[in-house]
Design a protein around this motif. Structure first.
Motif, PDB file in Angstrom:
ATOM      1  N   PHE A  18     -50.765 -24.672  56.121  1.00  0.00           N
ATOM      2  CA  PHE A  18     -50.974 -23.396  56.378  1.00  0.00           C
ATOM      3  C   PHE A  18     -52.861 -22.869  56.672  1.00  0.00           C
ATOM      4  O   PHE A  18     -53.268 -22.996  56.020  1.00  0.00           O
ATOM      5  N   TYR A  19     -52.740 -22.392  57.928  1.00  0.00           N
ATOM      6  CA  TYR A  19     -53.761 -22.243  58.378  1.00  0.00           C
ATOM      7  C   TYR A  19     -53.887 -20.836  59.015  1.00  0.00           C
ATOM      8  O   TYR A  19     -52.610 -20.525  59.368  1.00  0.00           O
ATOM      9  N   TRP A  20     -54.955 -19.822  58.678  1.00  0.00           N
ATOM     10  CA  TRP A  20     -54.704 -18.713  59.303  1.00  0.00           C
ATOM     11  C   TRP A  20     -54.976 -18.262  60.443  1.00  0.00           C
ATOM     12  O   TRP A  20     -55.121 -19.225  61.341  1.00  0.00           O
ATOM     13  N   THR A  21     -54.425 -17.274  61.093  1.00  0.00           N
ATOM     14  CA  THR A  21     -54.908 -16.738  62.360  1.00  0.00           C
ATOM     15  C   THR A  21     -55.667 -15.277  62.177  1.00  0.00           C
ATOM     16  O   THR A  21     -55.471 -14.507  61.208  1.00  0.00           O
ATOM     17  N   ALA A  22     -56.060 -14.949  63.064  1.00  0.00           N
ATOM     18  CA  ALA A  22     -57.077 -14.005  62.876  1.00  0.00           C
ATOM     19  C   ALA A  22     -56.000 -12.162  63.820  1.00  0.00           C
ATOM     20  O   ALA A  22     -56.013 -11.480  62.913  1.00  0.00           O
ATOM     21  N   THR A  23     -55.350 -12.639  63.789  1.00  0.00           N
ATOM     22  CA  THR A  23     -54.135 -11.285  64.254  1.00  0.00           C
ATOM     23  C   THR A  23     -53.151 -11.369  63.263  1.00  0.00           C
ATOM     24  O   THR A  23     -52.620 -11.445  62.419  1.00  0.00           O
ATOM     25  N   ALA A  62     -51.151 -11.176  57.610  1.00  0.00           N
ATOM     26  CA  ALA A  62     -51.385 -11.420  58.774  1.00  0.00           C
ATOM     27  C   ALA A  62     -50.453 -12.739  59.675  1.00  0.00           C
ATOM     28  O   ALA A  62     -49.529 -13.516  58.481  1.00  0.00           O
ATOM     29  N   PHE A  63     -50.317 -13.304  60.878  1.00  0.00           N
ATOM     30  CA  PHE A  63     -49.443 -14.438  60.804  1.00  0.00           C
ATOM     31  C   PHE A  63     -50.198 -15.252  60.520  1.00  0.00           C
ATOM     32  O   PHE A  63     -52.202 -15.984  60.480  1.00  0.00           O
ATOM     33  N   CYS A  64     -50.158 -16.491  60.284  1.00  0.00           N
ATOM     34  CA  CYS A  64     -50.707 -18.209  59.936  1.00  0.00           C
ATOM     35  C   CYS A  64     -49.124 -19.051  60.793  1.00  0.00           C
ATOM     36  O   CYS A  64     -48.607 -18.716  61.182  1.00  0.00           O
ATOM     37  N   ARG A  65     -50.318 -20.468  60.388  1.00  0.00           N
ATOM     38  CA  ARG A  65     -49.286 -21.259  60.854  1.00  0.00           C
ATOM     39  C   ARG A  65     -49.084 -22.661  60.069  1.00  0.00           C
ATOM     40  O   ARG A  65     -49.836 -22.698  59.144  1.00  0.00           O
ATOM     41  N   LYS A  66     -47.930 -23.152  60.149  1.00  0.00           N
ATOM     42  CA  LYS A  66     -47.394 -23.457  58.849  1.00  0.00           C
ATOM     43  C   LYS A  66     -46.867 -25.010  59.654  1.00  0.00           C
ATOM     44  O   LYS A  66     -46.228 -25.046  60.322  1.00  0.00           O
ATOM     45  N   ILE A  67     -47.552 -26.158  58.710  1.00  0.00           N
ATOM     46  CA  ILE A  67     -46.762 -26.902  59.075  1.00  0.00           C
ATOM     47  C   ILE A  67     -46.084 -28.211  58.284  1.00  0.00           C
ATOM     48  O   ILE A  67     -46.462 -28.137  57.127  1.00  0.00           O
TER      49      ILE A  67
END
Length: 212
Positions: free
Chosen positions: A164-169, A180-185
């Motif tokens: 799981f990686y943060w976005t600044a959005t 906030a939005f994140c990216r999940k792999i």
């Protein structure tokens, strides 16, 4: 004769389909960066490799800066001799870096870099396609929840399965700007998912900067 004609047509369609799939895969072959380098964080001396894709440079290792703003894990405070220490926290940190809540994630970013926005992640995906994990060597560091019902879980509970990686959005569709939005792999899937997650959860951090 009619059966033979249909067979030939089917064979032709199958061959075209195979070629199309091959062309699509070729369009997004395992990415090779335009350039690579090393950044040294002058706050703690930790080095981070980076890879350039187009006009962006992405760190290819997770942030490790131990910020005092917001929430940071794992706890690397030396354990007193009278207590048992299985080294789990240190092993996680060495393998995956830090886990940060949204406040800590923003505070961890060194000068000249930024926490990537939704747009930044999408631009990278447009360039490297489904190989985003390989492109910047994303890691499956899991995540951590500080809520009471989860706070006893080991720091590496989800490691090796999810990243799981943060976005600044910030997700402005949620009340009080607490998401906030994140990216999940996921270890057995290509590409990534965009998710909205509470800012109090602890996720890994990657940084990006524009090419000067």
């Amino acid at each position: 004769m009619k059966f033979r004609y249909k067979s030939i047509v089917f064979l032709f369609i199958s061959i075209v389909g195979m070629i199309s799939c091959s062309d699509e895969e070729e369009a997004f072959a395992t990415p090779v960066p335009d350039a690579t380098g090393i950044f040294v964080d002058d706050r703690d001396g930790i080095t981070y490799p980076w890879a350039r894709y187009g006009d962006q440079e992405w760190m290819t290792d997770n942030m490790r800066f131990q910020t005092t703003e917001g929430a940071f894990r794992p706890d690397l405070t030396p354990v007193k001799p009278i207590y048992y220490d299985d080294g789990r926290n240190r092993k996680y940190y060495d393998n995956y870096g830090g886990l940060y809540d949204f406040t800590a994630a923003n505070a961890a970013v060194p000068d000249g870099w930024r926490l990537p926005t939704n747009e930044d992640w999408n631009r990278l995906a447009d360039r490297v396609g489904p190989y985003i994990t390989e492109a910047i060597d994303l890691q499956f560091g899991g995540f951590y929840i500080t809520a009471e019902s989860y706070s006893q879980q080991p720091i590496d509970f989800y490691a090796g399965v999810y990243g799981f990686y943060w976005t600044a959005t910030t997700d402005e569709t949620k009340s009080e700007n607490n998401f906030a939005f994140c990216r999940k792999i996921v270890y057995n899937k290509s590409g990534y998912e965009q998710k909205s997650i509470a800012k109090g959860h602890l996720l890994n951090v990657r940084c990006v900067r524009d090419v000067k």
